[in-house]
Design an enzyme around this catalytic site. Structure first.
Site, short mmCIF file in Angstrom:
data_model
loop_
_atom_site.label_atom_id
_atom_site.label_comp_id
_atom_site.label_asym_id
_atom_site.label_seq_id
_atom_site.Cartn_x
_atom_site.Cartn_y
_atom_site.Cartn_z
N GLY A 165 0.71 -1.25 0.20
CA GLY A 165 -0.02 -0.09 -0.11
C GLY A 165 0.85 1.25 -0.10
O GLY A 165 0.55 2.24 -0.79
N ASP A 166 1.91 1.36 0.75
CA ASP A 166 2.79 2.58 0.89
C ASP A 166 3.52 2.76 -0.42
O ASP A 166 3.71 3.63 -0.97
CB ASP A 166 3.59 2.22 2.23
CG ASP A 166 2.97 2.12 3.63
OD1 ASP A 166 2.88 3.39 3.76
OD2 ASP A 166 3.04 1.39 4.02
N ALA A 167 4.01 1.49 -0.93
CA ALA A 167 4.81 1.64 -2.36
C ALA A 167 3.92 1.94 -3.34
O ALA A 167 4.21 2.85 -4.02
CB ALA A 167 5.52 0.20 -2.57
N LEU A 168 2.56 1.64 -3.50
CA LEU A 168 1.68 2.15 -4.50
C LEU A 168 1.36 3.69 -4.37
O LEU A 168 1.45 4.45 -5.39
CB LEU A 168 0.41 1.33 -4.32
CG LEU A 168 0.48 -0.08 -5.06
CD1 LEU A 168 -0.69 -0.94 -4.76
CD2 LEU A 168 0.84 -0.11 -6.60
N ALA A 170 3.39 5.72 -2.87
CA ALA A 170 4.40 6.57 -3.32
C ALA A 170 4.66 6.58 -4.76
O ALA A 170 5.17 7.52 -5.45
CB ALA A 170 5.68 6.02 -2.52
#
Length: 395
Positions: A165-168, A170
């Site tokens: 979720g964080d990577a998406l 970002a």
């Protein structure tokens, strides 16, 4: 070593943990100068993250300069504002309203730097009834629909082994920044990029919502398969496991030939995409009975010979030993790293033919490592100014 396509772009990163810093990593990997603002002494919590050793920081903070500033102090806020006035992009992933409380909201920043792009990442976005709620990546994955469909159907929702979720969020924040910079180049006008964790997850949920609105079907957890897409699964071998994706018509034909079972091609249970989906479990069992008689190496040789998309389930050791990873430079080694000699990590992606990105510098090893360099070069401060700020606890 290439300087990257974003050489000359100045980014100030004020976020911490994953979403904000990963967005900064992506821009830094492509050549931007990234000035990371960390809390004095304690720094970003990511400095302590990692399994076995705190090396996650070495990836997410590469190509960055660390400046320690206490943003809760008025003098620290003024210092940050001066740095941001000379920047092209500001990245933050605090709870909405935090920047405004520090006098660093976009409206105020745009008064002195009208071309500034402000990339804001949060759990629920900058507006709406949930905007002031705390939100981590896992919460965005749950709200965006990801968690509900991941795992085995008879067990609670599972998660990926990475912070997807964080990577998406970002990645979409980075995409938004580049789009906003294109607009600024044409008009001189900056803007806010609002990347919400749950919306970033929602964006990759394919036809989840349309299927429900068109047919009432709500996708459920299905383990290692996608219902109705067959054969596409991980199959057992005598010495391990192997993934085969043969759900296309021509590919399924080639798989049957590799199995020595050409009669399956015209079997009414498997002779179409729909039929294979309806008999998915039976077909998977049939293939598994065959793969169990083979080693991974023997099965892979057959798949390659017959042109069937398939592959091994890689672990880090497999990646380090694989000739394709080596040929493409997918991993980069840092033999002279001061704390972790020989540290190896993923390289910069995607690959650009003319101006590829690169890992130009390792992550800052100490909090505020670049205070003197950045404050003197960008703000014209002398040693006495910097010493006074240190004594006051501002940096």
């Amino acid at each position: 070593m290439s300087d990257g396509p974003l050489k000359g772009l100045v980014v100030v990163e004020t976020g911490q943990l994953i979403a904000g810093p990963f967005c900064g990593q992506l821009l830094g990997d492509m050549g931007a100068t990234v000035i990371k603002i960390e809390p004095p002494k304690v720094g970003d919590p990511m400095r302590a993250w990692g399994q076995g050793a705190p090396v996650w920081w070495e990836v997410i903070a590469r190509n960055k300069k660390s400046v320690s500033i206490d943003l809760r102090k008025p003098e620290g806020q003024d210092l940050a504002r001066r740095l941001i006035d000379g920047a092209d992009v500001l990245i933050e992933n605090f709870r909405p309203g935090t920047l405004e409380g520090w006098g660093l909201g976009p409206e105020r920043l745009h008064q002195s730097n009208p071309g500034l792009i402000v990339v804001r990442m949060s759990g629920y976005g900058q507006t709406g009834p949930y905007s002031d709620r705390a939100g981590f990546g896992g919460i965005g994955e749950a709200m965006g629909g990801w968690r509900n469909i991941v795992g085995e159907p008879d067990r609670p929702p599972s998660r990926m082994g990475v912070s997807i979720g964080d990577a998406l969020a970002a990645t979409y924040g980075c995409l938004g920044a580049l789009a906003a910079l294109r607009h600024r180049d044409a008009t001189g006008q900056g803007q806010v990029v609002d990347s919400a964790l749950y919306e970033a997850v929602l964006q990759v949920m394919e036809s989840l919502v349309p299927e429900y609105t068109a047919t009432g079907v709500s996708r459920q957890r299905s383990g290692a398969i996608l219902p109705g897409i067959a054969p596409s699964n991980v199959y057992p071998c005598s010495d391990g496991e192997y993934l085969i994706g043969a759900n296309g018509e021509g590919v399924f034909r080639r798989l049957c030939e590799a199995m020595g079972r050409p009669e399956l091609i015209d079997d009414p249970r498997y002779d179409s995409h729909t039929a294979r989906g309806q008999n998915q479990t039976e077909l998977d069992d049939l293939i598994a009975d065959w793969t169990r008689t083979l080693t991974v190496e023997a099965l892979e040789a057959l798949m390659l010979r017959h042109g069937v998309p398939a592959g091994r389930i890689y672990k880090p050791a497999d990646m380090l030993a694989d000739p394709h990873f080596a040929a493409r430079g997918a991993l980069i080694e840092m033999p002279d790293h001061p704390r972790f000699p020989g540290l190896t990590m993923q390289n910069v992606f995607p690959k650009l033919s003319a101006t590829p990105g690169s890992v130009r510098s390792i992550a800052p090893q100490t909090v505020g490592q670049h205070n003197e360099e950045v404050l003197s070069e960008r703000l014209g401060m002398d040693a006495a100014d910097i010493t006074r700020l240190q004594t006051a606890g501002v940096i």
